[in-house]
Design a protein around this motif. Sequence first.
Motif, PDB file in Angstrom:
ATOM      1  N   UNK A  43       0.836  -1.189   0.000  1.00 46.87           N
ATOM      2  CA  UNK A  43       0.000   0.000   0.000  1.00 46.87           C
ATOM      3  C   UNK A  43       0.878   1.249   0.000  1.00 46.87           C
ATOM      4  N   UNK A  44       0.333   2.343  -0.534  1.00 46.59           N
ATOM      5  CA  UNK A  44       1.096   3.599  -0.540  1.00 46.59           C
ATOM      6  C   UNK A  44       1.323   4.067   0.893  1.00 46.59           C
ATOM      7  N   UNK A  45       2.588   4.407   1.201  1.00 46.53           N
ATOM      8  CA  UNK A  45       2.901   4.865   2.554  1.00 46.53           C
ATOM      9  C   UNK A  45       4.232   5.617   2.507  1.00 46.53           C
ATOM     10  N   UNK A  46       4.278   6.781   3.126  1.00 37.65           N
ATOM     11  CA  UNK A  46       5.491   7.606   3.137  1.00 37.65           C
ATOM     12  C   UNK A  46       5.795   8.017   4.569  1.00 37.65           C
ATOM     13  N   UNK A  47       6.992   7.648   5.048  1.00 34.22           N
ATOM     14  CA  UNK A  47       7.442   8.112   6.369  1.00 34.22           C
ATOM     15  C   UNK A  47       8.827   8.752   6.289  1.00 34.22           C
ATOM     16  N   UNK A  48       9.206   9.187   5.108  1.00 34.09           N
ATOM     17  CA  UNK A  48      10.532   9.770   4.938  1.00 34.09           C
ATOM     18  C   UNK A  48      10.554  11.270   5.190  1.00 34.09           C
ATOM     19  N   UNK A  49       9.481  11.801   5.739  1.00 37.44           N
ATOM     20  CA  UNK A  49       9.438  13.221   6.096  1.00 37.44           C
ATOM     21  C   UNK A  49       9.321  13.312   7.613  1.00 37.44           C
ATOM     22  N   UNK A  50       9.619  14.472   8.217  1.00 34.11           N
ATOM     23  CA  UNK A  50       9.631  14.561   9.680  1.00 34.11           C
ATOM     24  C   UNK A  50       8.309  14.155  10.323  1.00 34.11           C
ATOM     25  N   UNK A  51       8.426  13.651  11.543  1.00 35.56           N
ATOM     26  CA  UNK A  51       7.244  13.197  12.275  1.00 35.56           C
ATOM     27  C   UNK A  51       6.490  14.359  12.923  1.00 35.56           C
ATOM     28  N   UNK A 106      24.279  -8.116  23.928  1.00 34.38           N
ATOM     29  CA  UNK A 106      23.123  -7.250  23.773  1.00 34.38           C
ATOM     30  C   UNK A 106      23.553  -5.830  24.088  1.00 34.38           C
ATOM     31  N   UNK A 107      23.132  -4.881  23.249  1.00 28.96           N
ATOM     32  CA  UNK A 107      23.416  -3.461  23.472  1.00 28.96           C
ATOM     33  C   UNK A 107      22.098  -2.694  23.384  1.00 28.96           C
ATOM     34  N   UNK A 108      21.879  -1.802  24.343  1.00 24.90           N
ATOM     35  CA  UNK A 108      20.694  -0.932  24.335  1.00 24.90           C
ATOM     36  C   UNK A 108      21.162   0.514  24.348  1.00 24.90           C
ATOM     37  N   UNK A 109      20.592   1.323  23.457  1.00 24.74           N
ATOM     38  CA  UNK A 109      20.998   2.729  23.322  1.00 24.74           C
ATOM     39  C   UNK A 109      19.763   3.613  23.337  1.00 24.74           C
ATOM     40  N   UNK A 110      19.855   4.742  24.036  1.00 16.68           N
ATOM     41  CA  UNK A 110      18.836   5.798  23.983  1.00 16.68           C
ATOM     42  C   UNK A 110      19.535   7.095  23.615  1.00 16.68           C
ATOM     43  N   UNK A 111      18.990   7.818  22.642  1.00 12.19           N
ATOM     44  CA  UNK A 111      19.623   9.052  22.178  1.00 12.19           C
ATOM     45  C   UNK A 111      18.550  10.058  21.760  1.00 12.19           C
ATOM     46  N   UNK A 112      18.979  11.300  21.571  1.00  9.85           N
ATOM     47  CA  UNK A 112      18.034  12.376  21.310  1.00  9.85           C
ATOM     48  C   UNK A 112      18.191  13.049  19.965  1.00  9.85           C
ATOM     49  N   UNK A 113      18.532  12.284  18.948  1.00  6.57           N
ATOM     50  CA  UNK A 113      18.730  12.860  17.609  1.00  6.57           C
ATOM     51  C   UNK A 113      17.447  12.813  16.778  1.00  6.57           C
ATOM     52  N   UNK A 114      16.329  13.050  17.429  1.00  4.37           N
ATOM     53  CA  UNK A 114      15.022  12.918  16.798  1.00  4.37           C
ATOM     54  C   UNK A 114      14.902  13.739  15.511  1.00  4.37           C
ATOM     55  N   UNK A 115      14.426  13.079  14.459  1.00  3.66           N
ATOM     56  CA  UNK A 115      14.071  13.709  13.193  1.00  3.66           C
ATOM     57  C   UNK A 115      15.246  14.295  12.418  1.00  3.66           C
ATOM     58  N   UNK A 116      16.470  14.081  12.871  1.00  4.20           N
ATOM     59  CA  UNK A 116      17.624  14.556  12.114  1.00  4.20           C
ATOM     60  C   UNK A 116      17.861  13.642  10.915  1.00  4.20           C
ATOM     61  N   UNK A 117      18.339  14.227   9.830  1.00  4.72           N
ATOM     62  CA  UNK A 117      18.602  13.439   8.634  1.00  4.72           C
ATOM     63  C   UNK A 117      19.666  12.383   8.904  1.00  4.72           C
TER      64      UNK A 117
END
Length: 321
Positions: free
Chosen positions: A122-130, A291-302
Motif C-alpha cells: 500500500x502507498x505509505x510515506x514516512x521519509x518526512x519529519x514526524x 546485547x546493546x541498548x541505546x537511547x539518544x536524542x537525535x530525533x528527526x535529524x537526517x
Amino acid sequence: MNTGTLADRLARAVSQGRVPDLHGVVAAHRGRVVLEHYGEGEDFRLNEPLGHVRFAPDTLHDVRSVTKSVVGLLYGVALAEGRVPDPDEPLLRHFPEYPDLAADPRRTALTVGHALTMTLGLEWVEQVPYTSPANGEIAMELAPDRFRYVLERPIAGEPGVRWTYCGGASALVGRLIEKGTGAALEDYARARLFEPLGIGRFEWSTGADGRALAASGLRLTPRDLLSIGQLVLDGGAGIVPESWLATAIRPHVRIGEGSHYGYQWYVGDTWAGGFGNGGQRIYVAPALDLVVAVAAGQYDLLDQPTAAVVVDEVVLPGIGR
C-alpha cells in the motif's frame, strides 16, 4: 576485555563528539553488564518538549519505533495463547467493521504476515519529519479511524514483495492483539511481557482515540531495553515462544545490502535489532552473546549516527569482535 576498556572507548567517542545526544547505553556480554553510561540533553515525549534532562538508570525515555519490535514479541505471545490469527490468514477477515474494503478483490490478498513484515503493498510515506501531516504515521493519527486509514491506502504493488517502512502496519498488528485478547495493548504488555521481565514502570503514549501507539509510543529505560534484548538472545526466556522468535528474527524480506526485515525486527547477517527515531536501539548478536541498548536524542535529524557508533565503534571492537 574489561569494563574499563569499554568505558574508556566510550569516553573518547563522547569527547570527540562522535556520539552526539547520547542519553544512555547499557551493554551485556555473556550475561554480564560490561558498559553502562548516562548523559544529559534536551528530550521529548514524542513531539512534547521535556526540557533539559539528566538521565539516570530509572529515567524513562522514548524508544520510538523500537515499540514495533516489542509489539512483534507480544504478537507471538498472543498467538501461542490462540488469541490472534496465524500470519498466513487474510488480514481483512479480522477487520469485519470495514466490509467495503473486504469487498475489494485487490485487498483480499493481504495477510497478517504482510502487516508483520511491512509488505502490504500500500502507498505509505514516512521519509518526512514526524511533525508533518505528510508523514504517513502522523496522517494516520490525525485520521478519524487510524485502522481504516491504513487499510484503505491506495494499492501500490503486489503484497509480500517489497518492504515499505510503515507504522500503519504496526498499528494493525497492535489492534489484532487488542481484538484477540480483549485487553488494551499496554495492559497485555504489562501482564505478559513487562512484569515477567521485572519491568515495573513504563509509559505508553496514546492517540486521540485513547489507544496505545503501537508504532512508536513506548517509554522505557535503557536497562529495560537490555532486558528485552536479553530475552531475544535467550530464545524467549520462557516468556515469548522460542519458535516465534526463531521466525520473527529470520529474514523475510530484503531491505538493502546485508539488511532484512522479519516480524517487526530488523535482521542482519549476524544480528537482530529494534531501531527507533533519534537513535534508539536494541542490538542482539547471538554468536557474540551480546546485547546493546541505546537511547539518544537525535530525533528527526537526517543523519543519526550515535547508536551505530556506539555499537560498531565502541562496543564491538571493545569485546574483541
